[in-house]
Design an enzyme around this catalytic site. Structure first.
Site, mmCIF file in Angstrom:
data_model
loop_
_atom_site.group_PDB
_atom_site.id
_atom_site.type_symbol
_atom_site.label_atom_id
_atom_site.label_comp_id
_atom_site.label_asym_id
_atom_site.label_seq_id
_atom_site.Cartn_x
_atom_site.Cartn_y
_atom_site.Cartn_z
ATOM 1 N N SER A 362 0.822 -1.203 0.000
ATOM 2 C CA SER A 362 0.000 0.000 0.000
ATOM 3 C C SER A 362 0.866 1.267 0.000
ATOM 4 O O SER A 362 1.757 1.397 -0.826
ATOM 5 C CB SER A 362 -0.951 -0.033 1.200
ATOM 6 O OG SER A 362 -1.979 0.918 1.049
ATOM 7 N N ASP A 647 -4.441 -5.012 -3.166
ATOM 8 C CA ASP A 647 -3.657 -4.542 -2.029
ATOM 9 C C ASP A 647 -3.650 -5.622 -0.948
ATOM 10 O O ASP A 647 -4.696 -6.160 -0.579
ATOM 11 C CB ASP A 647 -4.290 -3.254 -1.511
ATOM 12 C CG ASP A 647 -3.436 -2.543 -0.475
ATOM 13 O OD1 ASP A 647 -2.792 -3.228 0.334
ATOM 14 O OD2 ASP A 647 -3.448 -1.306 -0.456
#
Length: 821
Positions: A362, A647
């Site tokens: 991220s 993610d």
């Protein structure tokens, strides 16, 4: 497609070992005779089922076979036989799907039986009764006959989990015959199921001096065929009266041209040839050569730094040098800024050179990607990089939607499409990330970061993502995928490709279509894709439970009884039955697992098959954590579809997994936590996950008082398990920083305001949804995370000392390289 050579020596190649001769008994003929079924369940309340059985053995045939339909009968009888040529070195799971035929709607799937063919003994005939529902005495009766084939098996390459088989190349040339009337310039549609290309069109132009040609790549020893669909204008003209024609390919001779369509309005020339291309996918569970060489170079920096920090009198020997790593959590711009502060603190303590790995996900991947544009970043004072980041974080993001910027996005995505990449909204997000972090177009690519590792001068960066499967939540199916400047790959399967080849098309481990390497902004879009959430993600955050999902929406898979009971070896799977969820549950599941958008990339595992003993492979079993992992056809079916990347934070908001690979021998992990909710949740989750998977990890013991009032750093060690890394946990908290501007230096009354950094309240200016910070808030966060590292120097040094002592007690292990050169 068969071979016209009698000298084809069957070998199995294991990466890192010499090929060895295999016995001829690995090739068998499997005869499956579907006999009958008793007490078939009803698909609806009004009538008995119109029952048929579909057979699917993807390791042997690209075609699905089926019996005839027996109308309105609860005890149908078929007595139909189907034959497969199988290789016992791959996991052959026969799927028997019992269906109810519907005239006006999709056929109902009553149940699917998964039968491991490895249970059968060659030379024997076995009549099996599968007890589908003992209470209702529902059973399916099937007769199996397995025969040896006196033929040499094909050459395969395997790492004990994946199997790469021989590939043939099918060349097809077509041309419409010259006619008095004008050429129609029609196209034929050609399909080879199971091939990399699938379906292609070939143009028929009689006026062309060059014949149009196409190519199919498919497994050499597999049952398949070339299906030809004739266009409407060419049907019923001349001698063409059928919509489709087929040519079986399993017996097609090599290097011999076959002509289809003689006497018709077109000629189609087909020729099969060998395609003995070396693998472009690295199969193996060792570190790649480049990473091993990097570690040898890096150890010189680490040893020198440790001697200075620990004030050692003698140089450390190679085996005494511990592997130190940094792992981070996501959190958007908050994690980007906080990571700069943490690294600055580590640099001030002269500890950056002790670190060999940095992993991110991220927002921390944004920090890492920025830093590694500088080939010597860890030896340059980080204040300059922090100043650049402050400028980007504090700028107004609304200009990212200006007309000029939107035009730039459009042109970039158009160029990406023209290069052959499949574009999604995630690519647009990657371009927006580029704008947030740079003033100009960023030409940097992942492979460019090798310059920052050439002499071992910086830690090795590892970026993470998870591969998902549609109609499954991230908790129910996920696979860790790691990105380094050297390779991209799955440790679960032991399969890796060069980083510059990520996004290109592969089949059976061979590079089929090379595409230009993506700029790193597109990868940042994947690593930090905030648009891949589904309803189940929020359900799990709220309730920390998947009971609802498993009970009401998931297909039910259970082991079923057999008669007779066959002897089962460790690597063989029990016979299972899958009962599909009903239409309502399926629709509900689609709602729960539907994602607004997800990054789709070509799957470099495409075509691979599973090794017969893959379930017993320790490397695979470590990362096996879903019911699909025991269903090999579902794993290889996943490989037929693009990678669906998201993610990592949608499963566990941490980048630990690459550091838990035993080959990396990580001794110390500095866990830098930047999550916005519970600070301990990512650590608790990875500890729970590691325990479940049997991965060595220290016990996480925090008192309730500590969980309510976290300190700046905690050390976790398992003295009874030397294989478990030492974990230094740095939660994102504002503790003594409120009163101290530096370790041991109290704030004056006028400086107290600078110590007020709100990182936890709902009104915090550092919320994950915030893409911009003021310069003041940016500096506060950087200074706080910098201070939290500096204030815990003693704990870090203590952990380093413990790790060195552990290493000294171990038996020396010598690596290839030039540590002392």
């Amino acid at each position: 497609m068969g071979s016209n050579s009698s000298s084809n020596q069957g070998q199995i190649c294991i990466p890192g070992q010499n090929p060895r001769q295999r016995e001829v008994t690995s090739v068998n003929l499997l005869h499956v005779k579907v006999l009958r079924m008793r007490n078939v369940r009803k698909a609806d309340l009004l009538t008995q089922s119109d029952c048929y059985v579909s057979l699917w053995l993807p390791t042997a045939s690209a075609q699905r076979f089926r019996t005839k339909t027996v109308k309105n009968c609860s005890n149908p009888v078929w007595n139909e036989t189907f034959c497969y040529r199988i290789d016992s070195r791959v996991k052959n799971i026969l799927e028997l799907k019992v269906c109810d035929e519907d005239r006006f709607s999709k056929d109902d799937e009553l149940c699917v039986i998964f039968f491991d063919v490895a249970k059968l003994q060659a030379g024997q005939k076995v009549c099996m009764k599968f007890l589908l529902n003992p209470q209702e005495q529902e059973e399916l009766e099937v007769e199996f006959t397995l025969q040896n084939v006196l033929d040499y098996p094909e050459n395969i390459i395997t790492n004990g989990v994946l199997v790469s088989r021989e590939v043939s190349c099918l060349e097809v040339n077509g041309q419409e015959k010259k006619r008095k009337q004008q050429s129609t310039k029609e196209e034929l549609t050609l399909t080879v199921k199971g091939s990399h290309e699938g379906t292609q069109n070939i143009s028929l132009d009689a006026d062309s001096s060059l014949r149009n040609s196409i190519v199919f790549h498919c497994v050499k020893y597999i049952q398949t065929k070339l299906d030809i669909t004739v266009p409407k204008k060419m049907r019923y003209c001349g001698q063409i009266s059928t919509k489709e024609e087929s040519l079986p390919l399993n017996s097609l001779p090599l290097q011999k041209k076959i002509t289809i369509g003689k006497g018709k309005r077109f000629d189609l020339h087909v020729k099969a040839k060998e395609w003995p291309k070396d693998l472009d996918v690295r199969l193996g569970f060792d570190l790649c050569t480049e990473e091993q060489e990097f570690l040898c170079k890096r150890k010189k920096y680490v040893a020198a730094a440790l001697k200075k920090v620990l004030q050692l009198e003698e140089d450390l020997q190679e085996h005494e040098v511990p592997v130190v790593a940094i792992t981070t959590t996501g959190g958007g711009t908050r994690s980007l800024a906080a990571m700069y502060g943490s690294l600055l603190g580590i640099q001030k303590l002269n500890l950056l050179d002790t670190v060999s790995y940095i992993t991110g996900l991220s927002g921390t991947t944004w920090t890492m990607a920025n830093l590694y544009e500088d080939a010597n970043w860890s030896h340059n004072y980080l204040e300059e990089a922090i100043n650049k980041a402050r400028k980007q974080v504090s700028k107004c993001k609304i200009h990212g939607f200006s007309m000029d910027r939107l035009k730039y996005y459009y042109n970039e995505l158009k160029e990406r499409c023209q290069q052959g990449h499949n574009t999604t909204f995630v690519d647009l997000w990657g371009l927006m990330v580029e704008y947030m972090l740079h003033d100009e177009k960023d030409y940097h690519k992942l492979s460019c970061q090798r310059q920052a590792l050439s002499e071992g001068q910086n830690p090795l960066p590892i970026y993470t993502a998870i591969n998902l499967k549609n109609t499954y939540s991230a908790q129910d199916f996920k696979e860790w995928l790691e990105f380094t400047p050297y390779e991209v790959g799955f440790w679960k399967y032991g399969a890796f490709i060069r980083s510059e080849d990520f996004g290109s098309e592969f089949f059976m481990g061979r590079l089929i279509k090379k595409l230009p390497e993506s700029r790193i902004c597109y990868l940042e879009g994947i690593w930090s894709s905030i648009f891949s959430w589904d309803v189940m993600y929020f359900w799990n955050v709220a309730f920390d439970s998947e009971d609802f999902w498993h009970r009401w929406t998931r297909d039910h898979v259970k082991e079923i009884e057999e008669d007779p009971v066959l002897y089962t070896k460790l690597h063989e799977t029990e016979t299972r039955m899958l009962t599909p969820a009903g239409p309502l549950a399926t629709a509900f599941r689609d709602v729960l697992t539907g994602r607004p958008t997800i990054a789709e990339c070509p799957n470099f595992l495409r075509g691979f098959q599973m090794h017969n003993e893959y379930l017993e492979n320790e490397q695979f079993s470590t990362w096996k954590d879903t019911v699909l992992d025991t269903l090999s056809n579902q794993l290889t079916e996943t490989a037929e579809h693009p990678l669906s990347l998201a993610d990592t934070g949608f499963f566990i908001n941490t980048s630990y997994p690459p550091l838990l690979i035993p080959q990396r021998k990580v001794d110390i992990i500095l866990h830098l936590n930047y999550s916005g909710c519970s600070q301990t949740l990512p650590l608790d989750l990875i500890a729970r996950y590691s325990s479940k998977q049997g991965i060595p990890f220290p016990r996480i013991e925090l008192s309730e008082e500590d969980r309510c009032n976290l300190k700046e750093c905690y050390l976790f060690e398992d003295a009874e398990c030397p294989r478990a890394p030492i974990v230094l946990f740095f939660p994102l908290v504002n503790d003594t920083f409120q009163k101290y501007k530096a370790p041991g230096v109290e704030r004056s009354p006028t400086e107290m305001e600078e110590g007020k950094v709100d990182v936890s309240s709902p009104c915090s200016p550092y919320s994950t949804r915030e893409l911009s910070f003021t310069e003041e808030n940016f500096d506060k966060l950087v200074k706080m995370t910098d201070y939290n590292i500096l204030n815990n120097e003693n704990l870090i040094v203590e952990a380093l000392r413990i790790a060195v002592e552990r290493r000294k007690q171990q038996v020396p292990i010598y690596y290839k390289g030039a540590f002392n050169k």
